[in-house]
Design an enzyme around this catalytic site. Structure first.
Site, short mmCIF file in Angstrom:
data_model
loop_
_atom_site.label_atom_id
_atom_site.label_comp_id
_atom_site.label_asym_id
_atom_site.label_seq_id
_atom_site.Cartn_x
_atom_site.Cartn_y
_atom_site.Cartn_z
N HIS A 56 0.84 -1.21 0.00
CA HIS A 56 0.00 0.00 0.00
C HIS A 56 0.87 1.25 0.00
O HIS A 56 2.09 1.16 0.16
CB HIS A 56 -1.01 -0.01 1.15
CG HIS A 56 -0.44 0.12 2.53
ND1 HIS A 56 0.40 -0.81 3.09
CD2 HIS A 56 -0.59 1.10 3.49
CE1 HIS A 56 0.73 -0.44 4.31
NE2 HIS A 56 0.15 0.72 4.58
N HIS A 58 1.40 3.97 1.88
CA HIS A 58 1.94 4.76 2.99
C HIS A 58 3.47 4.82 2.93
O HIS A 58 4.12 3.84 2.61
CB HIS A 58 1.48 4.18 4.33
CG HIS A 58 0.04 4.50 4.62
ND1 HIS A 58 -0.71 3.76 5.51
CD2 HIS A 58 -0.77 5.49 4.16
CE1 HIS A 58 -1.93 4.29 5.56
NE2 HIS A 58 -2.00 5.32 4.75
N ASP A 60 5.76 4.74 5.08
CA ASP A 60 6.56 3.78 5.85
C ASP A 60 6.58 2.40 5.19
O ASP A 60 7.14 1.45 5.74
CB ASP A 60 6.07 3.69 7.30
CG ASP A 60 4.65 3.17 7.43
OD1 ASP A 60 3.76 3.66 6.70
OD2 ASP A 60 4.42 2.25 8.24
N HIS A 61 5.98 2.27 3.99
CA HIS A 61 6.06 1.03 3.22
C HIS A 61 6.69 1.22 1.85
O HIS A 61 7.09 0.24 1.21
CB HIS A 61 4.66 0.40 3.08
CG HIS A 61 4.08 0.02 4.41
ND1 HIS A 61 4.07 -1.27 4.89
CD2 HIS A 61 3.56 0.79 5.39
CE1 HIS A 61 3.56 -1.27 6.12
NE2 HIS A 61 3.23 -0.04 6.45
N HIS A 114 -7.58 -0.45 5.75
CA HIS A 114 -6.54 0.48 6.22
C HIS A 114 -6.38 1.61 5.18
O HIS A 114 -6.39 2.78 5.51
CB HIS A 114 -5.25 -0.30 6.40
CG HIS A 114 -4.05 0.49 6.82
ND1 HIS A 114 -3.95 1.12 8.03
CD2 HIS A 114 -2.88 0.73 6.17
CE1 HIS A 114 -2.77 1.72 8.11
NE2 HIS A 114 -2.11 1.51 7.00
N ASP A 133 -0.40 -3.93 6.62
CA ASP A 133 -1.26 -3.27 7.61
C ASP A 133 -2.74 -3.65 7.45
O ASP A 133 -3.62 -2.89 7.85
CB ASP A 133 -1.10 -1.75 7.52
CG ASP A 133 0.32 -1.30 7.83
OD1 ASP A 133 1.16 -2.13 8.21
OD2 ASP A 133 0.61 -0.09 7.68
N HIS A 171 4.33 -4.47 10.98
CA HIS A 171 4.81 -3.68 12.12
C HIS A 171 5.01 -4.54 13.37
O HIS A 171 4.37 -5.57 13.53
CB HIS A 171 3.78 -2.59 12.49
CG HIS A 171 3.72 -1.48 11.51
ND1 HIS A 171 4.51 -0.35 11.60
CD2 HIS A 171 2.95 -1.32 10.39
CE1 HIS A 171 4.22 0.47 10.58
NE2 HIS A 171 3.29 -0.10 9.83
FE FE Z 1 2.44 0.91 8.12
ZN ZN Z 2 0.02 1.78 6.52
#
Ligand code: FE
Ligand code: ZN
Length: 255
Positions: A56, A58, A60-61, A114, A133, A171
């Site tokens: 996805h 985001h 942080d990915h 999410h 996530d 995570h």
């Molecule tokens: Fe994340």
């Molecule tokens: Zn995420």
């Protein structure tokens, strides 16, 4: 031959994964929070990234995708629905599409909730699913874009995979997820012993992922919103599964 899976800690509490096909040398990297730890993990094994699979959009990915793709020439594969907010894709995929990593075939599962474009990658022959996530160890992602009904349906697709499936999520949230889960099911013996094992693992500095789908089904409150004992425990006997899931998710947001 099943894929060899390596968990790579990134940033403060993210996980990326390597999935290596020993027969051909093909190696997929699933999510790239940052490039450096992944480059190091590849080098340490003398593996070369052939694919980058994005779950996805985001940061942080995906923040390391461009750098890793430039350094390796790997094919970048992500959701067609998210093409406008992902790094440049070599290949866009949708529900049911397949990705081939060496001899291994992965199937794309759309898991909105999410985010609306979130996808998971299931490799049935290796018994592994990359969920980031969506389904997480003892938890699920916060509903930033999707509805409770969407997430409940998404989790249902993942819950229907074989229980021995390895769940590779995004995570290290398991310990706080466990504290929350105990507020929903304080008397669930499987949950109590898992929370204890998670605390021990964290004390030793070990990752609590991947987990087995079967243990998620036994302990993860977000997969258990349809069970009479869980509905009773949250005071919602007779409510729909989605309403109970939404209530548990709302409680977690306030936890
Ligand atoms: Fe994340
Ligand atoms: Zn995420």
């Amino acid at each position: 031959m099943p894929l060899e899976i390596v968990t790579v800690p990134c940033l403060t509490d993210n996980y990326a994964y390597l999935a290596h096909d020993a027969a051909t040398g093909a190696t997929a990297v699933i999510d790239v929070p940052e490039a450096a730890p992944i480059v190091n993990a590849l080098h340490a094994r003398d593996w070369h990234a052939s694919h980058i699979l994005i779950t996805h959009h985001h940061g942080d990915h995906i923040d390391g995708v461009k750098a890793l793709a430039a350094a390796t020439g790997a094919r970048v594969i992500g959701a067609a629905a998210d093409r406008h907010r992902l790094p440049p894709l070599t290949e866009e995929v949708r529900e049911g599409d397949t990705v081939r990593v060496g001899m291994s075939i992965g199937r794309v599962i759309e898991v909105p909730g999410h985010t609306v474009g979130h996808i998971a990658f299931h490799f049935p022959d290796s018994g592994v699913v990359f969920t980031a996530d969506s389904l997480m160890a003892l938890g699920c992602g916060r509903l930033f874009e999707g509805t409770p009904a969407q997430m409940w349906e998404s989790l249902g697709k993942l819950a229907a995979l074989p229980p021995e499936t390895l769940v590779c999520s995004g995570h290290e949230y398991t310990q706080s997820n466990g504290r929350f889960a105990l507020t929903i099911e304080p008397d669930n013996p499987a949950l109590i012993s898992r929370v204890k094992a998670v605390a021990e693992a964290r004390e030793m500095g070990r990752a609590t992922v991947p987990s087995r789908l079967g243990e998620e089904l036994d302990t993860n409150p977000f997969l258990r919103a349809n069970l009479p004992e869980v509905k009773r425990s949250i005071g919602m006997e007779g409510a729909t599964d989605v309403a109970c899931f939404a209530e548990i998710r709302a409680r977690k947001d306030r936890f």
